[in-house]
Design an enzyme around this catalytic site. Structure first.
Site, PDB file in Angstrom:
ATOM      1  N   ASN A 195     -11.131   0.676  -1.632  1.00 39.82           N
ATOM      2  CA  ASN A 195     -11.036   1.821  -1.714  1.00 39.82           C
ATOM      3  C   ASN A 195     -12.811   2.433  -1.889  1.00 39.82           C
ATOM      4  OD1 ASN A 195      -8.330   2.125  -1.558  1.00 39.82           O
ATOM      5  ND2 ASN A 195      -7.869   1.191  -3.935  1.00 39.82           N
ATOM      6  N   GLU A 198      -7.139  -7.609  -1.597  1.00 39.45           N
ATOM      7  CA  GLU A 198      -8.654  -8.427  -1.860  1.00 39.45           C
ATOM      8  C   GLU A 198      -8.140  -9.063  -2.342  1.00 39.45           C
ATOM      9  OE1 GLU A 198     -11.569  -4.300  -0.991  1.00 39.45           O
ATOM     10  OE2 GLU A 198      -9.748  -3.864  -2.440  1.00 39.45           O
ATOM     11  N   SER A 252      -4.377  -0.920  -8.206  1.00 40.07           N
ATOM     12  CA  SER A 252      -5.115  -0.410  -7.367  1.00 40.07           C
ATOM     13  C   SER A 252      -7.356   0.369  -7.957  1.00 40.07           C
ATOM     14  CB  SER A 252      -4.736   0.886  -6.597  1.00 40.07           C
ATOM     15  OG  SER A 252      -3.930   1.269  -7.376  1.00 40.07           O
ATOM     16  N   HIS A 276      -4.676  -7.597  -5.039  1.00 40.69           N
ATOM     17  CA  HIS A 276      -5.125  -6.089  -3.887  1.00 40.69           C
ATOM     18  C   HIS A 276      -4.342  -5.292  -2.601  1.00 40.69           C
ATOM     19  CE1 HIS A 276      -6.531  -1.825  -3.475  1.00 40.69           C
ATOM     20  NE2 HIS A 276      -5.519  -1.202  -3.659  1.00 40.69           N
TER      21      HIS A 276
HETATM   22  P1  NAI Z   1       6.076   2.602  -8.581  1.00 41.51           P
HETATM   23  O1  NAI Z   1       5.973   3.977  -9.321  1.00 41.51           O
HETATM   24  O2  NAI Z   1       6.573   2.411  -7.221  1.00 41.51           O
HETATM   25  O3  NAI Z   1       6.749   0.809  -8.959  1.00 41.51           O
HETATM   26  C1  NAI Z   1       6.508   0.865 -10.235  1.00 41.51           C
HETATM   27  C2  NAI Z   1       7.556   0.020 -10.734  1.00 41.51           C
HETATM   28  O4  NAI Z   1       6.980  -0.102 -11.995  1.00 41.51           O
HETATM   29  C3  NAI Z   1       8.473   0.981 -11.328  1.00 41.51           C
HETATM   30  O5  NAI Z   1       9.879   0.782 -10.142  1.00 41.51           O
HETATM   31  C4  NAI Z   1       8.981   1.012 -12.235  1.00 41.51           C
HETATM   32  O6  NAI Z   1      10.032   0.655 -12.724  1.00 41.51           O
HETATM   33  C5  NAI Z   1       8.367  -0.450 -12.824  1.00 41.51           C
HETATM   34  N1  NAI Z   1       8.012  -0.950 -14.504  1.00 41.51           N
HETATM   35  C6  NAI Z   1       7.034   0.369 -14.767  1.00 41.51           C
HETATM   36  N2  NAI Z   1       7.306  -0.134 -15.922  1.00 41.51           N
HETATM   37  C7  NAI Z   1       7.657  -1.834 -16.191  1.00 41.51           C
HETATM   38  C8  NAI Z   1       7.821  -3.472 -16.823  1.00 41.51           C
HETATM   39  N3  NAI Z   1       7.810  -3.061 -18.360  1.00 41.51           N
HETATM   40  N4  NAI Z   1       7.924  -3.837 -16.411  1.00 41.51           N
HETATM   41  C9  NAI Z   1       8.935  -4.085 -15.420  1.00 41.51           C
HETATM   42  N5  NAI Z   1       8.545  -3.093 -14.497  1.00 41.51           N
HETATM   43  C10 NAI Z   1       8.587  -2.302 -14.632  1.00 41.51           C
HETATM   44  O7  NAI Z   1       4.088   2.167  -8.147  1.00 41.51           O
HETATM   45  P2  NAI Z   1       3.836   1.685  -6.787  1.00 41.51           P
HETATM   46  O8  NAI Z   1       3.617   2.319  -5.768  1.00 41.51           O
HETATM   47  O9  NAI Z   1       4.745   0.595  -6.622  1.00 41.51           O
HETATM   48  O10 NAI Z   1       2.452   0.620  -7.749  1.00 41.51           O
HETATM   49  C11 NAI Z   1       2.327  -0.632  -8.438  1.00 41.51           C
HETATM   50  C12 NAI Z   1       1.424  -0.945  -8.570  1.00 41.51           C
HETATM   51  O11 NAI Z   1       0.898  -0.994  -7.058  1.00 41.51           O
HETATM   52  C13 NAI Z   1       0.252   0.415  -9.618  1.00 41.51           C
HETATM   53  O12 NAI Z   1      -0.539  -0.469 -10.259  1.00 41.51           O
HETATM   54  C14 NAI Z   1      -0.611   0.977  -8.354  1.00 41.51           C
HETATM   55  O13 NAI Z   1      -2.089   1.520  -8.645  1.00 41.51           O
HETATM   56  C15 NAI Z   1      -0.216  -0.434  -7.220  1.00 41.51           C
HETATM   57  N6  NAI Z   1      -1.133  -0.221  -6.097  1.00 41.51           N
HETATM   58  C16 NAI Z   1      -0.136   0.728  -5.483  1.00 41.51           C
HETATM   59  C17 NAI Z   1      -0.365   1.835  -4.061  1.00 41.51           C
HETATM   60  C18 NAI Z   1       0.333   2.422  -3.511  1.00 41.51           C
HETATM   61  O14 NAI Z   1       0.173   2.970  -2.024  1.00 41.51           O
HETATM   62  N7  NAI Z   1       1.607   2.435  -3.936  1.00 41.51           N
HETATM   63  C19 NAI Z   1      -1.590   0.645  -3.059  1.00 41.51           C
HETATM   64  C20 NAI Z   1      -2.303  -0.418  -4.128  1.00 41.51           C
HETATM   65  C21 NAI Z   1      -1.920  -0.641  -5.246  1.00 41.51           C
END
Ligand code: NAI
Length: 720
Positions: free
Chosen positions: A499, A461, A428, A449
């Site tokens: 954003n 996006e 993001s 995104h």
């Molecule tokens: P989250 O913390 O819920 O999930 C991340 C997951 O990645 C966790 O389950 C973790 O165990 C896993 N992970 C970490 N290292 C890993 C690896 N080496 N191999 C495989 N899995 C691994 O985070 P979330 O909220 O799902 O965000 C994920 C991405 O999406 C980030 O880059 C965030 O900036 C982006 N994003 C998040 C939004 C939101 O509203 N939460 C909106 C748009 C983008």
């Protein structure tokens, strides 16, 4: 006359020697839409049928494979210069459909696929309707979503057929019914498999149509004017609480139905045509129609000149909130096999659970069969290593927001797939070119995104960096469409588009808070402006930590105009993440045990401790209009900068991004259409005045100043 126009849209075939079947098949189009110029052809076909001796009845069906009639061609109304002309279109529709209604032989509509808007109005004029039980069959009157009402008799025929409550519900929401739902409320007379649809309709026409069932008790109840008026009043109140007075169509729909039911069909039709003409000329309808055209044209775009690769296997890295959602839409909407990798079994299980829960909700609402849930779940599998990833055509990365980790993901995927796999990052805030900095195959790396919650938010996006190749862009755009998303291609710079324009808006809302406006007052100001929720409510929903993460990156890249008041840091440092940890600008988790099931849940209360935390005592000196103007003007200014810097490809994409990514009021059509309607010179003037009282950040950007000077608009004006 060109050949396109001279090919007929209707043909008559005689079945079983005594039933005429009219096939609607608009030449050179994938779907049937009704145009005013078809009226003559249609009347000629009816005439031809009437002069065919021995006919017992007619069937109207579609000559297209999977669609009946998707609606009237709305580009017709764009050409109307005044409400009288628009009313005239409605009156022509009345005349035509009256011919069907009053035809001396029974006419049966045989419906398979979309039967919407003018298509359903045509079917309503027929003497009976039979539809296929196919998943593609949908019936509805979506005009309200374009700021209009059904103008070809729908407001009169529908309540007479299915009763006022159901008719109002369909017309006020624009929702589409599946075959079984349509049968249940009496909108269709029978539902049959597609393979026998035409045969059954022909038999029915031969028999002389259907006998209507005894009138439903609800309709009988409404034979009293008093009761009817109560229904209309409560519909009006309900509509107002939803539209907050921003959309004129619902009120008009209720008025027109009321006139027809209280004063007779003739008065109803006259009022329908008049109200239709008035609605066509409203700025709200123009804005909603422009959004509709924008989405439709985006559907036909591929994002680049290249041909997309056919995706057959998807990989998702990270089974968290976003990864779980991405896997879900890939399997359920995209019908693609998905392999999820997380670092732990717990992460994988969490992602599988995410899909299971969403599918189970659909099963319990009877929108999905248990076996369909099983079929979708069987497409999703998980791993804690890369087993199965070598086959993935695309990998969507949604691991933690950490540059080194994302670069490591790139290296590992490149090694497994020999550079054959597209790597799409859901970051993001991290620039895509940085994620690709050490890549061996940077042409395969791109941003994709999504917005949270992934299954609900319609936008993505797509973010190519300098070295992304055209095939990767086209493939990712096609992939996003397959997942049911509307994709805009945006530039690779801090915050991308959505954003970036949201950040100054949120910062200014916080600035108003610091200056003594209360959280409820600010949120209510922006809701009154037309946003679905206020800025603090939004931060609580998306996560205050997530929503503010981008700010330092934007400040580093673009300077102080993105600087949030320190108060926001204080909120974050107080471990306030919003709804997800039950600590935000509002209070969570205090559902009173006394709450009874028939009582509405109480309105969420602001967590008053916030004021002490940031050291303010709110006294609400500003008007809602002033607050909304400050927040919105900064968003508009930033949107214009994004266009100037080519972060977005067009004003149209910017409007789509803001409406579908943030909830910018659709009745304004998006920030660019809104600036056009205000007038660019006026927008610039307002910003200059705000700059004087509230600082440099309000100074209109170069593009706006230049446009004001040259008297330009973002969209061509009617006369151009
Ligand atoms: P989250 O913390 O819920 O999930 C991340 C997951 O990645 C966790 O389950 C973790 O165990 C896993 N992970 C970490 N290292 C890993 C690896 N080496 N191999 C495989 N899995 C691994 O985070 P979330 O909220 O799902 O965000 C994920 C991405 O999406 C980030 O880059 C965030 O900036 C982006 N994003 C998040 C939004 C939101 O509203 N939460 C909106 C748009 C983008």
């Amino acid at each position: 006359m060109d050949t396109k126009a001279s090919q007929p849209a209707f043909r008559l075939e005689i079945y079983n020697e005594n039933v005429g079947v009219i096939f609607i098949d608009v030449p050179n189009e994938k779907v049937n839409t009704l145009k005013a110029e078809f009226a003559e052809q249609f009347l000629a076909i009816l005439q031809q049928a009437q002069s065919t001796s021995g006919l017992k009845g007619l069937v109207i069906t579609s000559g297209k494979k999977d669609n009946f009639i998707a609606g009237a061609d709305i580009s017709m109304i764009a050409n109307c210069e005044n409400k009288e002309q628009a009313s005239e279109l409605s009156k022509e529709g009345h005349l035509l459909f009256d011919k069907i209604d009053n035809y001396p032989l029974p006419i049966i509509a045989a419906i398979h696929g979309a039967c919407l808007g003018g298509g359903l109005e045509l079917a309503l004029a027929c003497h009976a309707r039979i539809c296929s039980n196919d998943e593609k069959t949908r019936l509805g009157l979506p005009e309200v979503q374009l700021g209009l009402l059904p103008g070809s008799g729908g407001t009169q025929r529908l309540p007479r057929l299915i009763g006022i409550p159901h008719a109002l519900d369909l017309m006020l929401t624009g929702r589409q019914l599946r075959a079984k739902q349509a049968l249940k409320i009496g909108l269709v007379d029978d539902v049959v498999p597609e393979s026998i649809l035409l045969d059954v309709a022909v038999q029915l026409a031969k028999k002389g149509g259907v006998k209507r069932p005894v009138i439903h008790w609800q309709q009988r109840l409404l034979s009293s004017k008093l009761l009817r008026n109560q229904v209309f009043n409560s519909a009006k109140q309900k509509a107002l609480s939803k539209t907050k007075g921003h959309y004129p169509a619902p009120d008009k729909i209720i008025q027109v139905v009321k006139t027809g039911m209280n004063n007779g069909a003739k008065a109803g039709y006259a009022q329908e045509a008049k109200a239709f003409g008035e609605l066509v000329m409203t700025p709200e309808s123009a804005a909603l129609r422009s959004l509709f055209f924008a989405v439709t044209s985006l559907k036909n775009e591929t994002g680049s000149k290249a041909k997309p690769i056919n995706i057959q296997q998807v990989g998702v890295l990270g089974g968290g909130l976003m990864g779980g959602g991405i896997a879900y839409i890939s399997a359920s909407q995209g019908k693609l096999p998905v392999r999820i990798k997380d670092i732990s079994d717990k992460g994988v299980a969490q992602a599988l659970r995410y899909s299971w829960d969403l599918l189970t909700q659909r099963v319990s609402k009877r929108r999905l069969l248990a076996r369909e849930r099983a079929a979708i779940m069987s497409k999703i599998s998980g791993t804690v290593n890369y087993q199965g990833f070598e086959k993935a055509d695309i990998v969507v990365e949604a691991v933690f927001e950490d540059l080194a980790l994302k670069q490591k993901m790139v290296a590992e995927i490149e090694q497994i797939s020999d550079g054959k796999t597209i790597f799409a990052s859901n970051t993001s805030s991290l620039p895509i070119h940085q994620i690709a900095a050490q890549a061996q195959y940077p042409e395969k790396i791109i941003g994709l995104h999504y917005f949270s919650p992934v299954d609900k938010m319609p936008l993505v996006e797509v973010i190519p960096h300098k070295h992304t190749d055209d095939t990767t862009i086209a493939t990712v755009v096609a992939f996003a469409k397959r997942q049911g998303k509307t994709a805009i291609v945006v530039g690779d710079d801090a915050g991308f588009y959505v954003n970036r324009i949201l950040a100054p808006y949120l910062c200014e809302a916080t600035q108003c808070l610091v200056q003594g406006e209360s959280i409820e007052h600010i949120d209510s100001a922006l809701v009154s402006f037309g946003f679905p929720v206020g800025p603090f409510n939004l931060l609580d929903e998306v996560g205050i930590d997530v929503g503010t993460k981008i700010l330092p990156i934007l400040v580093a890249r673009f300077g102080d105009r993105f600087k949030a008041p320190e108060a926001l840091d204080k909120v974050v440092n107080d471990d306030r993440k919003g709804k997800k940890n039950g600590r935000g600008f509002y209070e969570y988790g205090h559902t009173s045990s006394k709450l009874l099931f028939w009582k509405k849940a109480p309105k969420r209360q602001v967590d008053k401790r916030i004021y002490a935390l940031i050291g303010v005592q709110p006294d609400n000196k500003l008007s809602k209009t002033d607050i909304a103007q400050r927040c919105v003007m900064l968003m508009l200014n930033e949107a214009a900068r994004c266009l100037d810097e080519k972060i977005i490809r067009s004003a149209r994409d910017g409007d789509i991004g803001a409406v579908f990514g943030i909830g910018f009021p659709p009745f304004f059509g998006g920030p660019f259409r809104y600036m056009d309607s205000l007038g660019i010179a006026k927008t610039v003037e307002t910003m200059q005045a705000l700059a004087k009282s509230h600082g440099e950040k309000f100074s209109p950007c170069d593009l706006l100043c230049q446009m004001a000077k040259d008297n330009q608009t973002f969209y061509p004006t009617q006369s151009e």
